[in-house]
Design an enzyme around this catalytic site. Structure first.
Site, PDB file in Angstrom:
ATOM      1  NE  ARG A 230     -29.054 -11.872   9.456  1.00 59.98           N
ATOM      2  CZ  ARG A 230     -29.009 -11.564   8.161  1.00 59.98           C
ATOM      3  NH1 ARG A 230     -28.358 -12.339   7.324  1.00 59.98           N
ATOM      4  NH2 ARG A 230     -29.600 -10.468   7.706  1.00 59.98           N
ATOM      5  CD  GLU A 320     -29.457  -3.391   7.074  1.00 61.75           C
ATOM      6  OE1 GLU A 320     -29.246  -4.346   6.301  1.00 61.75           O
ATOM      7  OE2 GLU A 320     -30.462  -2.666   6.997  1.00 61.75           O
ATOM      8  CG  ASP A 344     -31.379  -7.743   7.529  1.00 62.82           C
ATOM      9  OD1 ASP A 344     -30.627  -7.715   6.545  1.00 62.82           O
ATOM     10  OD2 ASP A 344     -31.110  -7.183   8.605  1.00 62.82           O
ATOM     11  CG  ASN A 529     -29.208  -4.315  -4.199  1.00 63.05           C
ATOM     12  OD1 ASN A 529     -29.458  -3.844  -3.101  1.00 63.05           O
ATOM     13  ND2 ASN A 529     -27.982  -4.421  -4.671  1.00 63.05           N
TER      14      ASN A 529
END
Length: 629
Positions: A230, A320, A344, A529
Site C-alpha cells: 500500500r 511502512e 501510517d 506531514n
C-alpha cells in the site's frame, strides 16, 4: 585485510583479543580518521589547528543545531561490538560515498591519499558544491528528473547529499518524499540504477539472518521496512516500494539527525498482485502473486526475530506502507517484544494530534469539547482517532471508551454506526456508535455538526463546496484537514478550503500547497506531514536507548510538536511550525520522547543527561566534511 598506504584508516578489532570501552574505541577511530577527539557523553569535539575557524566554533546547520562532530556517540552501541572497516586511497576513496568529498579535497589530502591527477585542480568548498547541485536540480522542469539527480548524489557523496537536504529542506522535501517519491516508486524499475538497502524475498526463507549479515554496517539503530502493498495512495507496487524506506531514512538523518550509517532501508518482497508490474519486463521483484496467511506470517516472524538477533533489543523497526489487514496485526503482535513503530498508524496520528492541539490554541478551546468526523476509516483514520481519544483521556477524567464517543467515522458505506457492527472490520468497531445511518459525508456533517473534519480517504475532491460551507455554517473557525497523499488524492485544496469558508478555516493537508491570498489576506496552509514526527521520535528513542514504544511517548511527541507553534505562526494560518526550523523542531520532539522514556523506565542509556534538549542537539548528524590526515 591489508594496510593501504595513505588510506584514511584501516583497522580490525576482534572481540576475543580487544575489549575496548566505547570511549576508547571512539577515540581510537577518531585519531585514525580525524584530527578530533570526542567527548564520550555530550559528543563535543576538541579540534586541532587544521580545522577551519568555522568548524572550531561549530556551524549552525538547519535551524540552529550546532555541529559538534559528535553524532556517532549517540548511535553507537554502548556494549562492545566487533567491527571491521577499510577505506582505501585513490579511486577507491573517491568511489566511497561515505568519505568522498569530490573537489572539496584539499591539496594536502590529495597528496596524502593518492588523489593527485584523479581530480581537476580546482578546489571547491562544500558551500559552493551545494550551490552547484541546487543550480543543477533547479534546471530540471520535471520532478522525477530532480529525484533521479538528488538520489544520484547520495550514491556519490553522502555528506553533500545531506547538506543539500538540510539547507534546502522546504524545496527538497517534496522531491525526496511525497509527492515525487510516489511517482519514483511507480517508475522504480525504469529508473533503477544503484541498489539502496536490503531486498529480502521469499527466496531467502530460513536465510533472513544471513541476508542481514550481508549489510556492511553492524551498528544499525533504525530500520524502515515495507512489503510494498500500500504505497501512499497508489496501491500495490511490490518490490518497487523500496523508494519509500530510502526516502524515509534520508529524512531520519536530514531532519532527525540519526547517523545515516545507522539507518537501514529494507523491502520484503512477498510478491505482488499488480498485474501491470507482473507483465512489466523491467519489474525488479518476484513475479508471483502475494504470499498470504501462514506463509506470510512465518516470513515476517523470521524477519523480526532475525533483526533482533542481528542488531539487538534497541533497534527501531518502522513498518511502512503495509496494507490495513497486515499493518494493525503486525503492530499489535510485535509491540510487546520489539521496539516497533508504524508511521501510517502512529506517525500520522501524532502529527495530526499535534496540529489539532496547535489549532485549538487559536480557538481557545479544549480537545475534550470537540466533535471529530473522519472521512476514511482505514489504518490512518482509526490510528489518529485512537491517539486523539488517549489525549482526551489524559486532559480530563473521561474514560478512553467515553472519549471515543466524540469521534465518528464515515467509510465507503457511510457513517460507521452500531447497526452495521457485524459487517465492520475489527479496528472500526470501537467507533461504531448509536445513530441512524447516514449514507454520505454531507448528511453525516448535517447530523453530527462536527467541529473538526479529517480526511484520510485516499479520494480526491471529496470535500466539496457544499461540505466546506456546511462545516463553516456550524463553526466560527472550522478545522479542516485534507490528509490524503499525493496531491491528486487530497480531499480538497487549500484554496478551496479558505475560499468556501470565507477565510475562516484552519486548514492542513498531507501534501504541500502554496500560500493563498483571499480578500487581501495571505494564508499559509499547514502541511500535516509525518516528516515533522517520525525523525524526531526515531532520534529520541536512539539517544535514550529505548527498548519499547509506549503510547505516552507518542503523546509527548504530539505535545512537543504543538509546543513549537507560536502565536505568530497561528496568526499566519499555520498550525505547524515552518519547515525551515524542522531540525530544531525535531530536537525538541526527540528530547520530549526521551524524557518520557526515562520517566517510564524504558530508557537504557544511563545516566540520564541533565539537559536532554542540549544532548539531543549535540547528537544530531552533521553533514560537514571532515578533514583527513
Amino acid at each position: 585485510m591489508l594496510w593501504k598506504p595513505g588510506g584514511v584508516y584501516s583497522s580490525v578489532v576482534k572481540a576475543a583479543s580487544y575489549r575496548a570501552t566505547p570511549t576508547r574505541r571512539r577515540a581510537r577511530l577518531n585519531n585514525l580518521l580525524y584530527n578530533n577527539s570526542v567527548h564520550p557523553i555530550m559528543g563535543s569535539s576538541v579540534l586541532d589547528k587544521e580545522y577551519s575557524s568555522e568548524q572550531k566554533e561549530g556551524v549552525s546547520v538547519g535551524g540552529g543545531v550546532q555541529d559538534t562532530f559528535g553524532e556517532d556517540s549517540a548511535t553507537e552501541d554502548q556494549l562492545f561490538t566487533p567491527w571491521n572497516r577499510s577505506i582505501a586511497s585513490g579511486l577507491e576513496l573517491l568511489r566511497n560515498p561515505q568519505y568522498n568529498k569530490g573537489l572539496a579535497f584539499s591539496q594536502r589530502e590529495r597528496e596524502n591519499h593518492y588523489l593527485l591527477g584523479l581530480l581537476p585542480p580546482a578546489q571547491l568548498t562544500q558551500e559552493l558544491q551545494v550551490e552547484k547541485i541546487m543550480n543543477n536540480i533547479r534546471s530540471y522542469s520535471d520532478a522525477i528528473q530532480k529525484y533521479i539527480a538528488i538520489m544520484g548524489l547520495q550514491e556519490r557523496n553522502t555528506r553533500l547529499f545531506f547538506r543539500v537536504l538540510i539547507e534546502n529542506v522546504e524545496e527538497m522535501l517534496p522531491i525526496v518524499y511525497t509527492p515525487t517519491v510516489g511517482e519514483a516508486c511507480q517508475k522504480y524499475g525504469s529508473i533503477f540504477q544503484h541498489p539502496h538497502g536490503l531486498y529480502i524475498s521469499l527466496k531467502e526463507r530460513s536465510k533472513v539472518l544471513d541476508v542481514l549479515k550481508n549489510w556492511p554496517e553492524k551498528l544499525v539503530s533504525v530500520i524502515v521496512v515495507t512489503d510494498g502493498e500500500r504505497i501512499l495512495g497508489l496501491g500495490d507496487l511490490g518490490c518497487q516500494g523500496m523508494g519509500i524506506p530510502v526516502g524515509k531514512l534520508a529524512l531520519y538523518t536530514a531532519i532527525g539527525g540519526v547517523r545515516d550509517s545507522a539507518c537501514l532501508p529494507i523491502t520484503l518482497d512477498v510478491g505482488t498482485n499488480n498485474e501491470d508490474l507482473l507483465k512489466d519486463k523491467f519489474y525488479t521483484g518476484l513475479r508471483q502473486k502475494r504470499a498470504t496467511g501462514k506463509e506470510y506470517d512465518d516470513f515476517l516472524n523470521e524477519f523480526m526475530w532475525a533483526v533482533k538477533q542481528a542488531y539487538g533489543e534497541k533497534v527501531l523497526v518502522q513498518f511502512e506502507d503495509f496494507a490495513n489487514h497486515n499493518a494493525f496485526k503486525l503492530l499489535e503482535r510485535y509491540q510487546k517484544t520489539h521496539l516497533v513503530f508504524n508511521d501510517d498508524i502512529q506517525g500520522t496520528s501524532v502529527v495530526i494530534l499535534g496540529g489539532i492541539l496547535a489549532a485549538l490554541k487559536s480557538t481557545g478551546e479544549n480537545i475534550r469539547d470537540q466533535t471529530f468526523l473522519f472521512f476514511g476509516a482505514g489504518e490512518a483514520g482509526t490510528g489518529i482517532a485512537e491517539l486523539i481519544a488517549l489525549e482526551m483521556t489524559k486532559q480530563s477524567n473521561t474514560s478512553f471508551e467515553e472519549a471515543k464517543k466524540n469521534i465518528w467515522m464515515v467509510d465507503s458505506k457511510g457513517l460507521v454506526v452500531k447497526s452495521r457492527l457485524e459487517s465492520l472490520q475489527p479496528f472500526k468497531k470501537s467507533f461504531a456508535h448509536e445513530h441512524e445511518e447516514c449514507h454520505d459525508l454531507l448528511s453525516a456533517i448535517e447530523a453530527l455538526r462536527p467541529t473538526i473534519l479529517i480526511g484520510t480517504s485516499g479520494h480526491g475532491s471529496t470535500f466539496t463546496k457544499e461540505v466546506i460551507e456546511t462545516m463553516a455554517s456550524y463553526n466560527k473557525r472550522p478545522i479542516i484537514m485534507a490528509l490524503s497523499n499525493p496531491t491528486s488524492k487530497s480531499e480538497c485544496t487549500a484554496e478551496e478550503a479558505y475560499r468556501w469558508s470565507e477565510g475562516r478555516a484552519l486548514f492542513a493537508s498531507g501534501s504541500p500547497f502554496a500560500p493563498v491570498t483571499l480578500s487581501g489576506k495571505t494564508f499559509i496552509p499547514g502541511q500535516g506531514n509525518n516528516a515533522y514526527i517520525f525523525p524526531g521520535i526515531g532520534h529520541g528513542v536512539v539517544i535514550c536507548g529505548a527498548i519499547r514504544m509506549h503510547n505516552d511517548m507518542l503523546l509527548a511527541a504530539a505535545e512537543g510538536l504543538a509546543g513549537q507553534v507560536t502565536q505568530e505562526h497561528l496568526d499566519e494560518g499555520l498550525i505547524y511550525p515552518p519547515f525551515k526550523k524542522i531540525r530544531k523542531v525535531s530536537a525538541n520532539i526527540s528530547a520530549a520522547v526521551a524524557e518520557k522514556a526515562y520517566e517510564l523506565g524504558l530508557a537504557t542509556r544511563l545516566p540520564k543527561p541533565k539537559n536532554l534538549l542540549t544532548y539531543a542537539e549535540s547528537c544530531m548528524y552533521s553533514p560537514l566534511y571532515r578533514q583527513y590526515r
